[in-house]
Design an enzyme around this catalytic site. Structure first.
Site, PDB file in Angstrom:
ATOM      1  N   GLY A  26      -1.947   6.471  -2.566  1.00  0.00           N
ATOM      2  CA  GLY A  26      -3.025   6.299  -3.466  1.00  0.00           C
ATOM      3  C   GLY A  26      -3.991   5.275  -3.032  1.00  0.00           C
ATOM      4  O   GLY A  26      -5.290   5.692  -2.861  1.00  0.00           O
ATOM      5  N   HIS A  27      -3.755   4.176  -2.445  1.00  0.00           N
ATOM      6  CA  HIS A  27      -4.475   3.224  -1.810  1.00  0.00           C
ATOM      7  C   HIS A  27      -5.046   3.931  -0.635  1.00  0.00           C
ATOM      8  O   HIS A  27      -6.622   3.712  -0.371  1.00  0.00           O
ATOM      9  CB  HIS A  27      -3.916   2.137  -1.210  1.00  0.00           C
ATOM     10  CG  HIS A  27      -3.052   1.189  -2.612  1.00  0.00           C
ATOM     11  ND1 HIS A  27      -1.851   1.100  -2.439  1.00  0.00           N
ATOM     12  CD2 HIS A  27      -3.839   0.489  -3.369  1.00  0.00           C
ATOM     13  CE1 HIS A  27      -1.493   0.054  -3.347  1.00  0.00           C
ATOM     14  NE2 HIS A  27      -2.676  -0.253  -4.105  1.00  0.00           N
TER      15      HIS A  27
ATOM     16  N   GLY B 101      -9.371   3.312  -7.957  1.00  0.00           N
ATOM     17  CA  GLY B 101      -8.670   4.434  -8.347  1.00  0.00           C
ATOM     18  C   GLY B 101      -8.455   4.628 -10.000  1.00  0.00           C
ATOM     19  O   GLY B 101      -8.897   3.794 -10.561  1.00  0.00           O
TER      20      GLY B 101
ATOM     21  N   LEU C 153       0.722  -1.154  -0.049  1.00  0.00           N
ATOM     22  CA  LEU C 153      -0.006   0.063   0.050  1.00  0.00           C
ATOM     23  C   LEU C 153       0.907   1.252  -0.093  1.00  0.00           C
ATOM     24  O   LEU C 153       1.946   1.320   0.600  1.00  0.00           O
ATOM     25  CB  LEU C 153      -1.088   0.083   1.188  1.00  0.00           C
ATOM     26  CG  LEU C 153      -1.876  -1.151   1.268  1.00  0.00           C
ATOM     27  CD1 LEU C 153      -2.803  -1.070   2.431  1.00  0.00           C
ATOM     28  CD2 LEU C 153      -2.703  -1.367  -0.123  1.00  0.00           C
ATOM     29  N   HIS C 154       0.363   2.310  -0.612  1.00  0.00           N
ATOM     30  CA  HIS C 154       0.866   3.450  -0.594  1.00  0.00           C
ATOM     31  C   HIS C 154      -0.091   4.632  -0.602  1.00  0.00           C
ATOM     32  O   HIS C 154      -1.422   4.370  -0.251  1.00  0.00           O
ATOM     33  CB  HIS C 154       1.671   3.902  -1.912  1.00  0.00           C
ATOM     34  CG  HIS C 154       0.795   3.544  -3.055  1.00  0.00           C
ATOM     35  ND1 HIS C 154      -0.168   4.034  -3.734  1.00  0.00           N
ATOM     36  CD2 HIS C 154       0.955   2.533  -3.968  1.00  0.00           C
ATOM     37  CE1 HIS C 154      -0.718   3.621  -4.771  1.00  0.00           C
ATOM     38  NE2 HIS C 154      -0.110   2.509  -5.139  1.00  0.00           N
TER      39      HIS C 154
END
Ligand code: AMP
Length: 288
Positions: free
Chosen positions: A36-37, A147, A33-34
Site C-alpha cells: 500500500g505504501h 492513501g 511498509l507494505h
C-alpha cells in the site's frame, strides 16, 4: 538514495531540487511498509521528478492505551524497499527533531475531523494535522501522496491544507488490498491466523453494500444494517467490536438517509486487540 534526519537538511535538499524546476512528491509514512505504501511511492514517481518518503512513528496521533509502544518498527527493511522502489531521498527524523523540548503548538483540525475516527480517537487528528503540516514545512513538496485507506484522514488533510493555504497538492491514492480483499495495513501483522480470517468481514461487508446499492437499495439504514450483520457474522465468528459501520456523503462525511449522491461506506472494527479500518466509495450506479 539520500537520507536526512534534520528538517534543515531535508528542506535544503527540496529547495535545491525545486530551484532546478523539478517537481517533488512526498510520501509520509509511519514505516512498517507494505505494498500500500509502495503504491504511493510508485504514484509519486509517475507524477513527480523527485520522490521523498518519510518514516516517522508520530507519537501525538496515538491516544492513551493505543499501540504506539508496540507499533512495528522495521527501518532496515523499509529503507531497502524504498531504495528498490526508486525513492530519491528519505527523511527519518528523531522524535526530538520534530517535537523539541518545550513543544506546545498544535494544529486545530478542521470540522470534518470531528465524527467517526475523530469521535472514536480523541486527539488523533490533532496529531495528524500537526505532523503533516510540520512535514510539509520541512519538505515543501509540490505534491503529497496519501492513501484513501485512511479516507477521513485524506479529507482532513485536504481541508487543513486548503484552510491554511498550503500550496502542496494533496493526491489521494487507491486502496491496495491482499488477494482475499483485506486492505493492507501495518497493523495486519498483529492478527493471529484466526483473527486474520475474521478480519475479512470488513471487506466482505463493504462488498455487500456495493452489491445492494447496485441492485437498487438506496435506504442508508438498510445498508448499515447489512454492514453490521455481515461484520458480526455467526455467533463467535464475527468481529469483536464495531466502532462504526456507516454510509455517509463521500465529500462531507455527513450522514445520509438515502444513496442519492456519491457515498462512502466506512468501517472501523476491532478483531482481537487490533483495530482495523476500511472503506469503499460508491459513486456510480447511484439512482437519483
Ligand atoms: P501509515 O504508515 O499507516 O501512516 O500510512 C502512510 C500512508 O500510506 C497513508 O497515507 C495511508 O493512507 C497509506 N496507506 C496505508 N495502507 C494503505 C493501503 N492499503 N492502500 C493505500 N494506501 C495505504
Amino acid at each position: 538514495m539520500e537520507q536526512f534526519s534534520t528538517t534543515e537538511s531535508v528542506r535544503h535538499y527540496v529547495w535545491q531540487q525545486r530551484s532546478q524546476g523539478k517537481s517533488v512528491g512526498v510520501v509520509p509514512t509511519m514505516g512498517a511498509l507494505h505494498r500500500g505504501h509502495l503504491s504511493l511511492v510508485d504514484r509519486s514517481r509517475e507524477e513527480c521528478d523527485i520522490t521523498i518518503a518519510t518514516v516517522f512513528v508520530n507519537p501525538t496521533q496515538f491516544g492513551e492505551g493505543e499501540d504506539f509502544g508496540r507499533y512495528p518498527r522495521t527501518l532496515d527493511e523499509d529503507l531497502h524497499a524504498l531504495k528498490s522502489h526508486g525513492v530519491d531521498a528519505v527523511f527519518v527524523p528523531e522524535t526530538s527533531a520534530i517535537y523539541p523540548d518545550g513543544f506546545s503548538t498544535y494544529v486545530d483540525p478542521p470540522e470534518i475531523s470531528l465524527s467517526l475516527e475523530g469521535a472514536c480517537r480523541p486527539g488523533h487528528f490533532r496529531g495528524v494535522t500537526t505532523i503533516v503540516l510540520k512535514l510539509l514545512l520541512a519538505i515543501p513538496a509540490t505534491h503529497a501522496f496519501f492513501g484513501r485507506k485512511d479516507y477521513q484522514q485524506w479529507k482532513v488533510i485536504e481541508a487543513m491544507t486548503r484552510d491554511l493555504n498550503v500550496e502542496t497538492k494533496i493526491v489521494g491514492c487507491e486502496i491496495v488490498r491482499e488477494n482475499d480483499g483485506l486492505a493492507m495495513s501495518s497493523r495486519n501483522r498483529y492478527l493471529s491466523p484466526e483473527e486474520r480470517e475474521r478480519s475479512l468481514l470488513l471487506s466482505r461487508s463493504l462488498d455487500a453494500v456495493g452489491s445492494m446499492i447496485e441492485s437498487g437499495v438506496v435506504d442508508a439504514d438498510l445498508l448499515q444494517c447489512k454492514m453490521r450483520s455481515t461484520l458480526l457474522g455467526e455467533a463467535g465468528k464475527g468481529v469483536d467490536k464495531i466502532d462504526y459501520a456507516v454510509v455517509v456523503d463521500a465529500d462531507s462525511l455527513a450522514p445520509v438517509d438515502r444513496v442519492d449522491r456519491p457515498v462512502a461506506a466506512l468501517i472501523a472494527a476491532h478483531v482481537g486487540s487490533t483495530r482495523l479500518i476500511d472503506n469503499t466509495v460508491i459513486s456510480e450506479k447511484v439512482s437519483r
